[in-house]
Write a protein that holds these residues in place. Structure first.
Motif, mmCIF file in Angstrom:
data_model
loop_
_atom_site.group_PDB
_atom_site.id
_atom_site.type_symbol
_atom_site.label_atom_id
_atom_site.label_comp_id
_atom_site.label_asym_id
_atom_site.label_seq_id
_atom_site.Cartn_x
_atom_site.Cartn_y
_atom_site.Cartn_z
ATOM 1 N N CYS A 1 -7.151 -36.527 -8.440
ATOM 2 C CA CYS A 1 -7.355 -37.946 -8.758
ATOM 3 C C CYS A 1 -8.601 -38.527 -8.099
ATOM 4 O O CYS A 1 -9.150 -39.507 -8.589
ATOM 5 C CB CYS A 1 -6.134 -38.765 -8.337
ATOM 6 S SG CYS A 1 -4.828 -38.810 -9.570
ATOM 7 N N ARG A 2 -9.058 -37.938 -7.017
ATOM 8 C CA ARG A 2 -10.239 -38.477 -6.335
ATOM 9 C C ARG A 2 -11.484 -38.400 -7.194
ATOM 10 O O ARG A 2 -12.444 -39.119 -6.961
ATOM 11 C CB ARG A 2 -10.474 -37.728 -5.018
ATOM 12 C CG ARG A 2 -9.358 -37.950 -4.007
ATOM 13 C CD ARG A 2 -9.527 -37.066 -2.815
ATOM 14 N NE ARG A 2 -9.476 -35.674 -3.244
ATOM 15 C CZ ARG A 2 -9.614 -34.641 -2.440
ATOM 16 N NH1 ARG A 2 -9.822 -34.824 -1.156
ATOM 17 N NH2 ARG A 2 -9.545 -33.404 -2.909
ATOM 18 N N PHE B 1 -11.677 -39.430 -10.154
ATOM 19 C CA PHE B 1 -11.635 -40.534 -11.104
ATOM 20 C C PHE B 1 -11.303 -41.822 -10.352
ATOM 21 O O PHE B 1 -10.137 -42.145 -10.150
ATOM 22 C CB PHE B 1 -10.586 -40.259 -12.192
ATOM 23 C CG PHE B 1 -10.815 -38.932 -12.850
ATOM 24 C CD1 PHE B 1 -11.758 -38.807 -13.860
ATOM 25 C CD2 PHE B 1 -10.128 -37.805 -12.434
ATOM 26 C CE1 PHE B 1 -11.999 -37.574 -14.450
ATOM 27 C CE2 PHE B 1 -10.364 -36.570 -13.022
ATOM 28 C CZ PHE B 1 -11.302 -36.456 -14.027
ATOM 29 N N PRO B 2 -12.323 -42.545 -9.925
ATOM 30 C CA PRO B 2 -12.087 -43.766 -9.144
ATOM 31 C C PRO B 2 -11.163 -44.740 -9.865
ATOM 32 O O PRO B 2 -11.210 -44.887 -11.081
ATOM 33 C CB PRO B 2 -13.486 -44.370 -8.991
ATOM 34 C CG PRO B 2 -14.423 -43.234 -9.223
ATOM 35 C CD PRO B 2 -13.737 -42.309 -10.186
ATOM 36 N N SER B 3 -10.291 -45.351 -9.079
ATOM 37 C CA SER B 3 -9.370 -46.343 -9.631
ATOM 38 C C SER B 3 -9.111 -47.404 -8.574
ATOM 39 O O SER B 3 -9.441 -47.224 -7.406
ATOM 40 C CB SER B 3 -8.042 -45.683 -10.035
ATOM 41 O OG SER B 3 -7.335 -45.271 -8.887
ATOM 42 N N VAL B 4 -8.490 -48.490 -8.983
ATOM 43 C CA VAL B 4 -8.160 -49.550 -8.034
ATOM 44 C C VAL B 4 -7.150 -49.065 -6.999
ATOM 45 O O VAL B 4 -7.075 -49.614 -5.912
ATOM 46 C CB VAL B 4 -7.614 -50.810 -8.748
ATOM 47 C CG1 VAL B 4 -8.706 -51.661 -9.307
ATOM 48 C CG2 VAL B 4 -6.592 -50.446 -9.781
ATOM 49 N N MET B 5 -6.396 -48.031 -7.322
ATOM 50 C CA MET B 5 -5.385 -47.503 -6.404
ATOM 51 C C MET B 5 -5.987 -46.594 -5.341
ATOM 52 O O MET B 5 -5.331 -46.299 -4.344
ATOM 53 C CB MET B 5 -4.335 -46.698 -7.171
ATOM 54 C CG MET B 5 -3.672 -47.454 -8.277
ATOM 55 S SD MET B 5 -2.506 -46.403 -9.097
ATOM 56 C CE MET B 5 -1.048 -46.927 -8.228
ATOM 57 N N ASN B 6 -7.200 -46.089 -5.579
ATOM 58 C CA ASN B 6 -7.817 -45.109 -4.680
ATOM 59 C C ASN B 6 -6.876 -43.923 -4.436
ATOM 60 O O ASN B 6 -6.680 -43.484 -3.310
ATOM 61 C CB ASN B 6 -8.243 -45.751 -3.360
ATOM 62 C CG ASN B 6 -9.363 -46.724 -3.551
ATOM 63 O OD1 ASN B 6 -10.307 -46.449 -4.299
ATOM 64 N ND2 ASN B 6 -9.278 -47.864 -2.912
ATOM 65 N N CYS B 7 -6.319 -43.415 -5.506
ATOM 66 C CA CYS B 7 -5.368 -42.320 -5.452
ATOM 67 C C CYS B 7 -6.059 -41.054 -4.931
ATOM 68 O O CYS B 7 -7.177 -40.743 -5.322
ATOM 69 C CB CYS B 7 -4.787 -42.068 -6.842
ATOM 70 S SG CYS B 7 -3.486 -40.844 -6.866
ATOM 71 N N ALA C 1 0.371 -39.366 -13.919
ATOM 72 C CA ALA C 1 -0.392 -40.405 -14.630
ATOM 73 C C ALA C 1 0.530 -41.478 -15.202
ATOM 74 O O ALA C 1 0.201 -42.669 -15.192
ATOM 75 C CB ALA C 1 -1.226 -39.782 -15.745
ATOM 76 N N HIS D 1 0.019 -44.262 -12.504
ATOM 77 C CA HIS D 1 -1.123 -44.959 -13.094
ATOM 78 C C HIS D 1 -0.768 -45.699 -14.376
ATOM 79 O O HIS D 1 -1.645 -46.294 -15.005
ATOM 80 C CB HIS D 1 -2.264 -43.965 -13.342
ATOM 81 C CG HIS D 1 -2.780 -43.354 -12.077
ATOM 82 N ND1 HIS D 1 -3.553 -44.036 -11.172
ATOM 83 C CD2 HIS D 1 -2.612 -42.099 -11.564
ATOM 84 C CE1 HIS D 1 -3.848 -43.239 -10.155
ATOM 85 N NE2 HIS D 1 -3.279 -42.058 -10.368
ATOM 86 N N HIS E 1 -0.040 -44.743 -17.411
ATOM 87 C CA HIS E 1 -0.530 -44.259 -18.703
ATOM 88 C C HIS E 1 0.667 -43.912 -19.584
ATOM 89 O O HIS E 1 1.776 -43.726 -19.093
ATOM 90 C CB HIS E 1 -1.399 -43.003 -18.524
ATOM 91 C CG HIS E 1 -2.710 -43.273 -17.870
ATOM 92 N ND1 HIS E 1 -3.784 -43.805 -18.544
ATOM 93 C CD2 HIS E 1 -3.124 -43.077 -16.587
ATOM 94 C CE1 HIS E 1 -4.807 -43.920 -17.714
ATOM 95 N NE2 HIS E 1 -4.432 -43.485 -16.527
#
Length: 79
Positions: free
Chosen positions: A8-9, A11-17, A36, A40, A42
């Protein structure tokens, strides 16, 4: 068989998964799809699983010789 990795690192996301999943390709796709969906939010679709499969990378492992001096610290080999 080469183990695959979903990370997951990448693919940047607001969660910083920071979850990383590794194993045989089909089990990584299944686990990554479940992640996901549950984390996330999905939808679990064939398209999502195709996208996950397309982003998998071969796992890199540290390999040490059976005899002789150890390799330089942190050296990585593709198996």
């Amino acid at each position: 068989m080469v183990r695959k990795v979903a990370d997951c690192r990448r693919f940047p996301s607001v969660m910083n998964c920071t979850l990383t999943i590794s194993g045989e390709e089909d089990e990584v796709v299944r686990a990554a799809a479940e992640h996901a969906v549950s984390v996330h939010r999905h939808e679990d679709t064939a398209e999502l699983r195709r996208e996950i499969r397309a982003t998998l990378q071969d796992e890199k492992v540290l390999a040490y010789p059976m005899s002789g001096p150890p390799p330089p610290e942190g050296e990585i080999f593709d198996l």
